[in-house]
Design an enzyme around this catalytic site. Structure first.
Site, PDB file in Angstrom:
ATOM      1  CG  HIS A  60     -63.779  -5.352 -10.517  1.00 21.89           C
ATOM      2  ND1 HIS A  60     -63.017  -4.209 -10.422  1.00 21.89           N
ATOM      3  CD2 HIS A  60     -65.006  -4.930 -10.897  1.00 21.89           C
ATOM      4  CE1 HIS A  60     -63.760  -3.159 -10.723  1.00 21.89           C
ATOM      5  NE2 HIS A  60     -64.968  -3.575 -11.026  1.00 21.89           N
ATOM      6  CG  HIS A  62     -70.019  -4.643 -11.798  1.00 16.34           C
ATOM      7  ND1 HIS A  62     -70.165  -3.680 -10.819  1.00 16.34           N
ATOM      8  CD2 HIS A  62     -68.814  -4.398 -12.378  1.00 16.34           C
ATOM      9  CE1 HIS A  62     -69.100  -2.881 -10.814  1.00 16.34           C
ATOM     10  NE2 HIS A  62     -68.259  -3.300 -11.752  1.00 16.34           N
ATOM     11  CG  LEU A  63     -72.462 -11.235  -9.241  1.00 15.14           C
ATOM     12  CD1 LEU A  63     -72.473 -12.129  -8.002  1.00 15.14           C
ATOM     13  CD2 LEU A  63     -72.408 -12.100 -10.502  1.00 15.14           C
ATOM     14  NE  ARG A  64     -74.661  -4.281 -13.960  1.00 16.48           N
ATOM     15  CZ  ARG A  64     -73.588  -3.509 -13.818  1.00 16.48           C
ATOM     16  NH1 ARG A  64     -73.225  -3.048 -12.642  1.00 16.48           N
ATOM     17  NH2 ARG A  64     -72.875  -3.145 -14.864  1.00 16.48           N
ATOM     18  CG  ASN A  94     -71.749  -0.923  -9.139  1.00 13.00           C
ATOM     19  OD1 ASN A  94     -71.654  -2.142  -8.992  1.00 13.00           O
ATOM     20  ND2 ASN A  94     -71.488  -0.317 -10.280  1.00 13.00           N
ATOM     21  CG  HIS A 181     -63.647   3.620 -10.208  1.00 11.77           C
ATOM     22  ND1 HIS A 181     -64.403   2.889 -11.101  1.00 11.77           N
ATOM     23  CD2 HIS A 181     -63.447   4.819 -10.803  1.00 11.77           C
ATOM     24  CE1 HIS A 181     -64.647   3.613 -12.180  1.00 11.77           C
ATOM     25  NE2 HIS A 181     -64.078   4.804 -12.015  1.00 11.77           N
ATOM     26  CG  HIS A 234     -61.082  -0.744 -13.366  1.00 17.73           C
ATOM     27  ND1 HIS A 234     -60.713   0.488 -12.887  1.00 17.73           N
ATOM     28  CD2 HIS A 234     -62.388  -0.899 -13.031  1.00 17.73           C
ATOM     29  CE1 HIS A 234     -61.766   1.054 -12.297  1.00 17.73           C
ATOM     30  NE2 HIS A 234     -62.787   0.231 -12.368  1.00 17.73           N
ATOM     31  CG  ASP A 307     -64.998  -3.600 -14.456  1.00 18.14           C
ATOM     32  OD1 ASP A 307     -66.058  -3.714 -13.803  1.00 18.14           O
ATOM     33  OD2 ASP A 307     -64.582  -2.503 -14.883  1.00 18.14           O
ATOM     34  CG  HIS A 311     -74.428  -2.129 -18.759  1.00 18.22           C
ATOM     35  ND1 HIS A 311     -74.896  -1.524 -17.615  1.00 18.22           N
ATOM     36  CD2 HIS A 311     -73.095  -1.903 -18.780  1.00 18.22           C
ATOM     37  CE1 HIS A 311     -73.872  -0.951 -16.968  1.00 18.22           C
ATOM     38  NE2 HIS A 311     -72.763  -1.178 -17.649  1.00 18.22           N
TER      39      HIS A 311
HETATM   40  O1  DOR Z   1     -67.225   0.127 -17.195  1.00 17.51           O
HETATM   41  C1  DOR Z   1     -67.537   0.062 -16.023  1.00 17.51           C
HETATM   42  N1  DOR Z   1     -68.735  -0.445 -15.650  1.00 17.51           N
HETATM   43  N2  DOR Z   1     -66.710   0.540 -15.089  1.00 17.51           N
HETATM   44  C2  DOR Z   1     -67.066   0.651 -13.803  1.00 17.51           C
HETATM   45  O2  DOR Z   1     -66.279   1.086 -13.009  1.00 17.51           O
HETATM   46  C3  DOR Z   1     -68.436   0.266 -13.365  1.00 17.51           C
HETATM   47  C4  DOR Z   1     -69.004  -0.717 -14.276  1.00 17.51           C
HETATM   48  C5  DOR Z   1     -70.484  -0.926 -14.097  1.00 17.51           C
HETATM   49  O3  DOR Z   1     -70.943  -1.058 -12.971  1.00 17.51           O
HETATM   50  O4  DOR Z   1     -71.184  -1.022 -15.108  1.00 17.51           O
END
Ligand code: DOR
Length: 436
Positions: A60, A62-64, A94, A181, A234, A307, A311
């Site tokens: 899990h 997130h590589l954005r 996502n 999720h 999670h 996770d 950001h």
């Molecule tokens: O805190 C989170 N951030 N929970 C998620 O399910 C998505 C993730 C995100 O993509 O920033």
């Protein structure tokens, strides 16, 4: 050659890595540059006291990329992963555009190959655009070069029970898994933090545990009914652990992950109103943390997944209500697991290897038995390994992280253990704590 290394924290041995595999073990310290049978030009690394683990696998991340390359790229995220001891990461869907077609998952997979820091396995979206209305092209993503096996709308819940049933039915054909999720959206509309005493005191709208637990219970029943594989992302509440225990006792194919932050941090941190502590699902209570640790120790929760959710500054360093949820995790995960599970005696190093490498590899459909990443440490297995120095504590410096973002909740916190080296099929990706 790794000299005096401790496989899974056991007795020290010398371990020869050759042609991408673990070639031989010798008695500790017996290897010298002219040792018999050593291939010419072999480098001998003094790894005295370091713990040898299978390369970590994160289900899990997130590589954005594509879409938010200002927050993270496949290159920067996988660099962070290698530094954290990871050799495979599953890249969540996502992105912008959403990874809901063969084209996008192949793009992410190729970017991972180009970067070369670790293997990237794209996760495919369950529904088109993560909108929860229509199933995405699951079969086309499975058949693509990326060979997708894990499907998730993470960030959003697949809240429609019929769509969830259809997704579970569909992935059975290629032994895929739906990673849910678990968040009943009607129960969390407007929520800002865990529903409970702290939320009441701060006057923030709460995210109740039942919103997670209700979906886990429903989906476990569906997975049992359909005979398909369900994975819960999670897990954050004590009640969820109980429900997963019950589902496993029924013999249903339900697996689950917990994040490092839910193993360590609690909702009273939100009193600071520092958005670095905003995450979804939210930080819970000390009672939940204790149940999660216990569930991970007894195998109810199968694995740890980061996770990792980078950001950009403008999305995070803003007022609490406007800030995006999510925390960095890749570069600190092993240290947090050591702090919460090993130091307290809940897990030994073999247990850590199971929960951070072998179990996630199995759940994600990596070839564990024929020597792919995720194999355990043995002669003949691939040299896809991590070397951890367990002794020093270090203070986390957010500015020193490889991620493009800075939203680590551990900045300034002292954590045990440092990843010294990571090898991917015999090739070092990290040596001496630095990316090669
Ligand atoms: O805190 C989170 N951030 N929970 C998620 O399910 C998505 C993730 C995100 O993509 O920033």
């Amino acid at each position: 050659m790794l000299r005096r290394v401790r496989p899974l924290g056991g007795e020290a041995v010398d371990v020869l890595l050759t042609d991408g595999i673990i070639g031989a073990w010798r008695p500790a310290g017996s290897t010298t540059p002219d040792s018999e049978g050593l291939p010419p030009g072999t480098t001998i690394l003094d790894t005295d006291g370091l713990i040898l683990l299978p390369g970590l696998v994160d289900l899990h991340t997130h590589l954005r990329e594509p879409g938010r390359e200002d927050a993270e790229t496949v290159e920067s995220g996988t660099r962070a992963a290698a530094l954290g001891g990871y050799t495979t990461v599953y890249a969540m869907a996502n992105t912008t555009p959403v990874a809901d077609t063969a084209g996008v998952v192949e793009q992410v997979w190729r970017l991972g190959l180009d970067a070369g820091h670790c293997d990237v396995r794209p996760v495919g979206a369950v529904t088109v655009g993560l909108a929860g209305q229509r199933l995405a092209e699951l079969g086309a993503m499975a058949d693509s070069a990326a060979g997708v096996r894990v499907f998730s709308d993470d960030g959003h819940c697949v809240s429609d029970a019929l769509l969830m049933r259809r997704a579970l039915e569909y992935v059975k054909a290629f032994d895929g898994v739906v990673a849910q999720h678990a968040e009943e959206p009607r129960l969390t509309a407007g929520a800002q933090m865990n529903e409970g005493e702290v939320a009441a005191r701060l006057g923030l709208p709460g995210w109740p545990a039942v919103a997670e637990e209700a979906i886990i219970a429903r989906d476990a029943l569906l997975a049992g009914h359909v005979g398909s594989r369900l994975h819960i992302c999670h897990v954050s509440t004590a009640g969820s652990v109980d429900i997963i225990r019950w589902a496993k006792a029924k013999g249903w194919q339900v697996t689950a992950e917990v994040t490092p932050h839910h193993l360590l941090l609690t909702d009273d941190l939100v009193s600071s109103f520092d958005p670095v502590y905003k995450v979804n699902p939210p930080l819970r209570t000390a009672r939940d943390v204790a149940a999660l640790r216990e569930g991970l120790a007894d195998g109810t929760i199968d694995c740890v997944a980061t996770d990792h959710a980078p950001h950009a500054l403008e999305d995070k360093e803003t007022e609490w209500a406007a800030a995006r949820p999510g925390m960095l995790g890749l570069e600190t995960a092993l240290s947090v697991v050591m702090e919460t599970m090993v130091v307290g005696g809940h897990l030994d190093w073999a247990g850590v290897a199971e929960r951070m490498a072998l179990a996630p590899a199995r759940i994600g459909g990596l070839p564990c038995t024929e020597g792919g990443p995720g194999s355990s440490i043995a002669v003949g297995a691939p040299a896809t390994v991590t070397l951890l120095d367990p002794s020093p504590r270090r203070v986390v410096d957010a500015d020193a992280l490889a991620s493009r973002s800075r939203n680590t909740p551990y900045a300034g916190r002292s954590l045990p253990g440092t990843v010294r080296a990571t090898f991917l099929r015999g090739r070092p990706t990290v040596l001496d704590g630095k990316v090669v």
